[in-house]
Design an enzyme around this catalytic site. Structure first.
Site, PDB file in Angstrom:
ATOM      1  CB  SER A 136     111.748 -43.508  22.024  1.00  0.00           C
ATOM      2  OG  SER A 136     112.831 -42.627  22.278  1.00  0.00           O
ATOM      3  CE1 TYR A 149     109.937 -42.731  27.211  1.00  0.00           C
ATOM      4  CE2 TYR A 149     112.060 -42.011  26.351  1.00  0.00           C
ATOM      5  CZ  TYR A 149     110.689 -42.173  26.199  1.00  0.00           C
ATOM      6  OH  TYR A 149     110.077 -41.760  25.023  1.00  0.00           O
TER       7      TYR A 149
HETATM    8  P1  NAP Z   1     103.213 -35.489  25.117  1.00  0.00           P
HETATM    9  O1  NAP Z   1     102.950 -34.195  24.426  1.00  0.00           O
HETATM   10  O2  NAP Z   1     103.437 -35.493  26.583  1.00  0.00           O
HETATM   11  O3  NAP Z   1     102.058 -36.516  24.731  1.00  0.00           O
HETATM   12  C1  NAP Z   1     101.838 -37.705  25.440  1.00  0.00           C
HETATM   13  C2  NAP Z   1     100.420 -38.169  25.156  1.00  0.00           C
HETATM   14  O4  NAP Z   1     100.223 -39.421  25.807  1.00  0.00           O
HETATM   15  C3  NAP Z   1      99.386 -37.196  25.690  1.00  0.00           C
HETATM   16  O5  NAP Z   1      98.348 -37.056  24.761  1.00  0.00           O
HETATM   17  C4  NAP Z   1      98.895 -37.886  26.957  1.00  0.00           C
HETATM   18  O6  NAP Z   1      97.517 -37.569  27.159  1.00  0.00           O
HETATM   19  C5  NAP Z   1      99.024 -39.347  26.549  1.00  0.00           C
HETATM   20  N1  NAP Z   1      99.063 -40.226  27.707  1.00  0.00           N
HETATM   21  C6  NAP Z   1      99.979 -40.266  28.710  1.00  0.00           C
HETATM   22  N2  NAP Z   1      99.629 -41.185  29.608  1.00  0.00           N
HETATM   23  C7  NAP Z   1      98.475 -41.744  29.161  1.00  0.00           C
HETATM   24  C8  NAP Z   1      97.603 -42.744  29.674  1.00  0.00           C
HETATM   25  N3  NAP Z   1      97.841 -43.361  30.820  1.00  0.00           N
HETATM   26  N4  NAP Z   1      96.502 -43.071  28.957  1.00  0.00           N
HETATM   27  C9  NAP Z   1      96.228 -42.449  27.794  1.00  0.00           C
HETATM   28  N5  NAP Z   1      96.994 -41.482  27.266  1.00  0.00           N
HETATM   29  C10 NAP Z   1      98.104 -41.138  27.954  1.00  0.00           C
HETATM   30  O7  NAP Z   1     104.538 -36.171  24.504  1.00  0.00           O
HETATM   31  P2  NAP Z   1     104.877 -36.750  23.038  1.00  0.00           P
HETATM   32  O8  NAP Z   1     106.293 -36.408  22.797  1.00  0.00           O
HETATM   33  O9  NAP Z   1     103.875 -36.344  22.038  1.00  0.00           O
HETATM   34  O10 NAP Z   1     104.812 -38.307  23.337  1.00  0.00           O
HETATM   35  C11 NAP Z   1     104.098 -39.222  22.509  1.00  0.00           C
HETATM   36  C12 NAP Z   1     104.883 -40.519  22.410  1.00  0.00           C
HETATM   37  O11 NAP Z   1     106.135 -40.247  21.737  1.00  0.00           O
HETATM   38  C13 NAP Z   1     105.267 -41.143  23.760  1.00  0.00           C
HETATM   39  O12 NAP Z   1     105.090 -42.534  23.684  1.00  0.00           O
HETATM   40  C14 NAP Z   1     106.745 -40.791  23.902  1.00  0.00           C
HETATM   41  O13 NAP Z   1     107.429 -41.710  24.716  1.00  0.00           O
HETATM   42  C15 NAP Z   1     107.193 -40.844  22.457  1.00  0.00           C
HETATM   43  N6  NAP Z   1     108.426 -40.126  22.128  1.00  0.00           N
HETATM   44  C16 NAP Z   1     108.577 -38.801  22.402  1.00  0.00           C
HETATM   45  C17 NAP Z   1     109.773 -38.156  22.084  1.00  0.00           C
HETATM   46  C18 NAP Z   1     110.009 -36.699  22.387  1.00  0.00           C
HETATM   47  O14 NAP Z   1     111.181 -36.268  22.361  1.00  0.00           O
HETATM   48  N7  NAP Z   1     109.006 -35.895  22.607  1.00  0.00           N
HETATM   49  C19 NAP Z   1     110.803 -38.869  21.468  1.00  0.00           C
HETATM   50  C20 NAP Z   1     110.617 -40.222  21.194  1.00  0.00           C
HETATM   51  C21 NAP Z   1     109.414 -40.849  21.504  1.00  0.00           C
HETATM   52  P3  NAP Z   1      96.803 -37.365  28.578  1.00  0.00           P
HETATM   53  O15 NAP Z   1      97.827 -36.758  29.507  1.00  0.00           O
HETATM   54  O16 NAP Z   1      95.657 -36.457  28.241  1.00  0.00           O
HETATM   55  O17 NAP Z   1      96.370 -38.733  28.972  1.00  0.00           O
END
Ligand code: NAP
Length: 248
Positions: A136, A149
């Site tokens: 990120s 975070y």
């Molecule tokens: P999201 O929609 O909440 O997706 C998160 C995913 O991670 C879900 O599929 C969740 O699945 C999975 N997850 C969480 N804990 C887990 C665990 N213990 N074991 C296996 N899977 C797990 O959010 P997202 O934005 O797509 O996030 C994906 C990545 O992008 C993350 O690493 C986040 O930090 C990063 N990111 C997001 C943003 C943003 O603004 N959205 C910006 C920069 C980086 P389950 O709950 O089904 O396990």
């Protein structure tokens, strides 16, 4: 997507039940990869797998045993997208909630380490492996209330950089993807299911979509195999830094 041997390449994506992981699964499958998808919401991840012709397997990256069981079910792996993770809370350091900090470190940092370690022999054996780490801009900057975070994402970024050094000379590329604001379930999870508070994060601005980030990942993993894209920083036009956002 066929490799040098003419076989379909296998892409393993963690956290593929929603957001960036789900969009990456759909995009890589559309680009010809066979996708193996992991997440805790196994029904949801199996549904995505069904729709993409892939395989959905239960995975909790915070549980070492679960990662071992997951990896045993992966017979081949050319691309690994370490995407599972997220944020919990927005408390200042003075009010840090240790259980939230521990989860963020487990999911983002150790999750990436565990899954990469478990699949590295298969990535090397593929002859053209690629580890993608979805960190990120929080891995490069800091903001008030974000220390739990940003500390975890800085850690994840350091793991990616170290891995690139350690794998020099092996047929494995390492790419770090650093998105800014993306509208997914991220903020809903961060604020413990408070949909109103989550919606406020994106109020009056146009965030990235999960598909925008999947596009970056797909581009990075489809370059010729001698080309290593080290890092992609991708933000909405309305965002200059983690804390500086233009709102209508
Ligand atoms: P999201 O929609 O909440 O997706 C998160 C995913 O991670 C879900 O599929 C969740 O699945 C999975 N997850 C969480 N804990 C887990 C665990 N213990 N074991 C296996 N899977 C797990 O959010 P997202 O934005 O797509 O996030 C994906 C990545 O992008 C993350 O690493 C986040 O930090 C990063 N990111 C997001 C943003 C943003 O603004 N959205 C910006 C920069 C980086 P389950 O709950 O089904 O396990």
């Amino acid at each position: 997507m066929k490799g040098a041997t003419g076989k379909q390449r296998v892409a393993v994506i963690t956290g593929a039940s929603s957001g960036i992981g789900e969009a990456t699964a759909r995009r890589l499958a559309a680009d010809g990869f066979h996708v193996v998808l992991g997440a805790r919401r196994v029904d949801q991840v199996r549904k995505v797998a069904e729709e993409t012709g892939g395989r959905g397997v239960f995975l909790d990256v915070t549980d070492p045993g679960s990662v071992v069981e997951f990896a045993e079910q992966v017979t081949e792996c050319a691309v690994l997208v370490n995407n599972a993770g997220g944020a919990l809370g927005l408390e200042p350091v003075a009010e840090a909630v240790e259980t939230k900090w521990l989860w963020m470190y487990q999911a983002n940092v150790l999750g990436t380490v565990r899954v990469t370690k478990a699949l590295l022999p298969k990535l090397i054996a593929s002859g053209d492996g690629h580890v993608v780490v979805v960190s990120s801009i929080a891995g490069l900057e800091v903001y008030e209330g974000g220390a739990g975070y940003t500390a975890a994402k800085h850690g994840q970024t350091v793991v990616a950089e170290t891995l690139r050094l350690e794998l020099l000379g092996r047929p494995v590329r390492v790419t770090e993807i650093d998105p800014g604001m993306v509208e997914t379930e991220f903020s809903l999870v961060r604020f413990g299911g408070d949909a109103e508070r989550a919606a406020q994060v994106y109020a009056g601005m146009l965030p990235l979509s999960a598909a925008d980030v999947a596009d970056c990942i797909a581009w990075a993993v489809t370059r010729p195999s001698h080309v290593n894209i080290d890092r992609i920083i991708v933000k909405p036009r309305d965002q200059a830094t983690a804390g500086k956002v233009f709102r209508q």
